[in-house]
Design a protein around this motif. Sequence first.
Motif, PDB file in Angstrom:
ATOM      1  N   UNK A   1       0.831  -1.194   0.000  1.00 57.71           N
ATOM      2  CA  UNK A   1       0.000   0.000   0.000  1.00 57.71           C
ATOM      3  C   UNK A   1       0.873   1.254   0.000  1.00 57.71           C
ATOM      4  N   UNK A   2       0.324   2.352  -0.544  1.00 57.85           N
ATOM      5  CA  UNK A   2       1.092   3.578  -0.668  1.00 57.85           C
ATOM      6  C   UNK A   2       1.412   4.216   0.671  1.00 57.85           C
ATOM      7  N   UNK A   3       2.554   4.872   0.733  1.00 54.15           N
ATOM      8  CA  UNK A   3       2.984   5.549   1.947  1.00 54.15           C
ATOM      9  C   UNK A   3       2.356   6.939   2.035  1.00 54.15           C
ATOM     10  N   UNK A   4       2.141   7.403   3.270  1.00 54.22           N
ATOM     11  CA  UNK A   4       1.628   8.754   3.519  1.00 54.22           C
ATOM     12  C   UNK A   4       0.304   9.023   2.827  1.00 54.22           C
ATOM     13  N   UNK A   5      -0.616   8.065   2.939  1.00 54.77           N
ATOM     14  CA  UNK A   5      -1.952   8.275   2.379  1.00 54.77           C
ATOM     15  C   UNK A   5      -2.759   9.130   3.354  1.00 54.77           C
ATOM     16  N   UNK A   6      -3.111  10.313   2.939  1.00 51.41           N
ATOM     17  CA  UNK A   6      -3.824  11.233   3.833  1.00 51.41           C
ATOM     18  C   UNK A   6      -5.186  10.692   4.229  1.00 51.41           C
ATOM     19  N   UNK A   7      -5.787   9.862   3.381  1.00 49.96           N
ATOM     20  CA  UNK A   7      -7.123   9.346   3.675  1.00 49.96           C
ATOM     21  C   UNK A   7      -7.131   8.401   4.871  1.00 49.96           C
ATOM     22  N   UNK A   8      -5.978   7.807   5.188  1.00 49.84           N
ATOM     23  CA  UNK A   8      -5.925   6.875   6.323  1.00 49.84           C
ATOM     24  C   UNK A   8      -5.991   7.616   7.652  1.00 49.84           C
ATOM     25  N   UNK A   9      -5.612   8.880   7.670  1.00 50.22           N
ATOM     26  CA  UNK A   9      -5.644   9.643   8.903  1.00 50.22           C
ATOM     27  C   UNK A   9      -4.456   9.374   9.801  1.00 50.22           C
ATOM     28  N   UNK A  10      -3.666   8.346   9.513  1.00 52.48           N
ATOM     29  CA  UNK A  10      -2.467   8.037  10.302  1.00 52.48           C
ATOM     30  C   UNK A  10      -1.547   7.196   9.420  1.00 52.48           C
ATOM     31  N   UNK A  11      -0.302   7.110   9.806  1.00 52.62           N
ATOM     32  CA  UNK A  11       0.645   6.293   9.042  1.00 52.62           C
ATOM     33  C   UNK A  11       1.407   5.352   9.972  1.00 52.62           C
ATOM     34  N   UNK A  12       0.730   4.895  11.045  1.00 50.17           N
ATOM     35  CA  UNK A  12       1.414   4.086  12.038  1.00 50.17           C
ATOM     36  C   UNK A  12       1.848   2.741  11.471  1.00 50.17           C
ATOM     37  N   UNK A  13       1.163   2.245  10.445  1.00 51.36           N
ATOM     38  CA  UNK A  13       1.546   0.955   9.877  1.00 51.36           C
ATOM     39  C   UNK A  13       2.413   1.084   8.633  1.00 51.36           C
ATOM     40  N   UNK A  14       2.666   2.332   8.169  1.00 56.30           N
ATOM     41  CA  UNK A  14       3.515   2.496   6.989  1.00 56.30           C
ATOM     42  C   UNK A  14       4.887   1.894   7.221  1.00 56.30           C
ATOM     43  N   UNK A  15       5.454   2.144   8.398  1.00 56.18           N
ATOM     44  CA  UNK A  15       6.780   1.609   8.709  1.00 56.18           C
ATOM     45  C   UNK A  15       6.767   0.086   8.727  1.00 56.18           C
ATOM     46  N   UNK A  16       5.723  -0.488   9.345  1.00 50.35           N
ATOM     47  CA  UNK A  16       5.635  -1.945   9.446  1.00 50.35           C
ATOM     48  C   UNK A  16       5.513  -2.589   8.072  1.00 50.35           C
ATOM     49  N   UNK A  17       4.671  -2.014   7.212  1.00 51.72           N
ATOM     50  CA  UNK A  17       4.487  -2.571   5.866  1.00 51.72           C
ATOM     51  C   UNK A  17       5.778  -2.477   5.069  1.00 51.72           C
TER      52      UNK A  17
END
Length: 629
Positions: free
Chosen positions: A99-115
């Motif tokens: 999934x794309x990084x820094x997606x504003x629609x998610x409201x958070x990016x806490x799982x971006x690092x994990x993915x």
Amino acid sequence: MASRALMPGPQCLIENINGCLRINEEALEFLSTIPQHLVVIAIAGPCRSGKSYLLNMVAGETKGFSLGSTVQAHTHGIWMWCMAHPLKRDHILVLLDTEGLDDAAKGHNQNDSAVLALAILLCSTFIYNSMGTINQQALDKLQYPLVVKGRPKARGDNLFSYVTEQTDRIRARSYPDANETGNSDEFGSFFPDFVWTLRDFYLDLKVNGQSITEDQYLENSLKLNQGISQNDDKSNLLGLNIKKFFPNMNCFVFDRPAQRKKLSHLQTLQKHELESEFVQQVGDFRSFIFTHSKVKTLSAGVKVNGPRLKNLVLTYINDINNGDLPCMKNAVLALAQIENTAAVQKAIAHYSQQMDQKVQLPTENPQELLNLHRASEKEAVEVFMKNSFKDVDHLFQKELMAQLEQKLNDFYKQNLQASSDHCCALLQDLFRPLEEEVKQGIYSKPGGYHLFIQKTQELKKKYLQIPRKGVQAEETLQEYLASIESVMDAIQQTDQTLTKKENEIEVERVKAESALTAVNMLESMQIKYHKMMADTERSHQEHVKQLIEKIQEESAQRVEDQKRTLAVQLQEHTQKLKKEFQEESKQLHNEIRSLQCNMNKISSLFLLSLFVQGVPKFRQRLLLNYAFK
């Protein structure tokens, strides 16, 4: 170079639902059915940058990973697509779309690092996909999770966002040394190759009027800046980390695939509807990926297949969901625990199969059984060595040897029982007519004892001539003869023709014969015991030999890993020295030019002073003022 898909389409491997990572069991089960080695390609980058479409192009398909035509991000979690490798026979190509990084629609990016951490850990080639050029903004977005120490930083500290913080979320060891300054060399030994793909690239690849390659463009973008500002420090640290963590780096640029109004339905466009330059660039990129991407390999040179990748996914997701950092050593040890346990089971199953096929109980002697055991044991150890890795302290091999020894003991017991049962059945068949004659009173007459003994000796001789009675042949015979001694005594007392002396002599002869037989049987058992001990020692030596060979192979692999790490360090040091030398040379050149300029001015003044000696003073002042200007 078309790839033959093993599954009808991409399948979700890891779901990201409400900030929680969950494994798709169906996808894991599919992985467990793939025995071949895997070449794993993962792609990551900002959302809506065309990652999914590029992976579809790699797969040679217009449809595959789902594309979106709106500003809303389309891929969530990590999706997997498995297909036969187009160039490497008996290898499987695994494509991972994240999934794309820094997606504003998610409201958070806490799982971006994990993915992103999972993508790096699971793949052998990592593709970072971004739009436009490599500038400071692109570098800032690339910095997610690469910082070696096990101290997670707060996202609000504005230090680094993506790749350079990734090692805050990845550990090489379970318990890193509190005094170590970083384990980047250790990360470099298992990190994937790095490929940066730049989409909608519109600049000419030229520096100072000279054409450069995409790889040179990437190298120039990661060069150290000589400034001392905070931005320079950040940029330099990112460049150093990428070079240290990733053993190989490459860059590819792509034009826009089609005219703007056609971009919303790229999946439906045929090859001839795409821009020719883009089609050529994709072809070059696919060729590079298929040719240069390596098999996913763990420490000690262990190549990953489907079941191993499955276990890695389970281990990493379990660490993340428990709030721990993904630890490569723990993952490898957990994988080794599973595979070595399975290797022991495979070895035992192979041993049992071979023994069941070869052994016919009862064996003629213990040596025959021991020879079959040794041959099957050797094959079983070879099966274990082939399927095991990282057997710390050789615990699993010791467990295998203990089970094989127990198997041998069980076969010994079965052999004894089979021999005893077989011999009992033979004796009953041979002596049944004699027993019937005794019941009929045929030997209850003068001379009957002599006839009974004669008949018994004939039957005994016939019994001894029968082959394959097994190791209990003599003992079972003696037990049977002992069981009919009372019958012999009764016949002897009935026999009126034997004198007392003859009776005594006959009794002594029978006792002497029985004693001699017992002595022979004892000697035979001692010989069997000594042979067994000798064969056990030979079997032990064979295990030691195979163990030494295994250790030598593992040592050679560790030496190769160290050589590769040293080669990367040497290359970095060489580049650093070369750059320092070039900078010093440039500085010396500038100083020489400055000195030459000053010398020229001094010479001009000296000549001018000589010239103006005969000139009136007011003209001398004018000339001197002009010279100084």
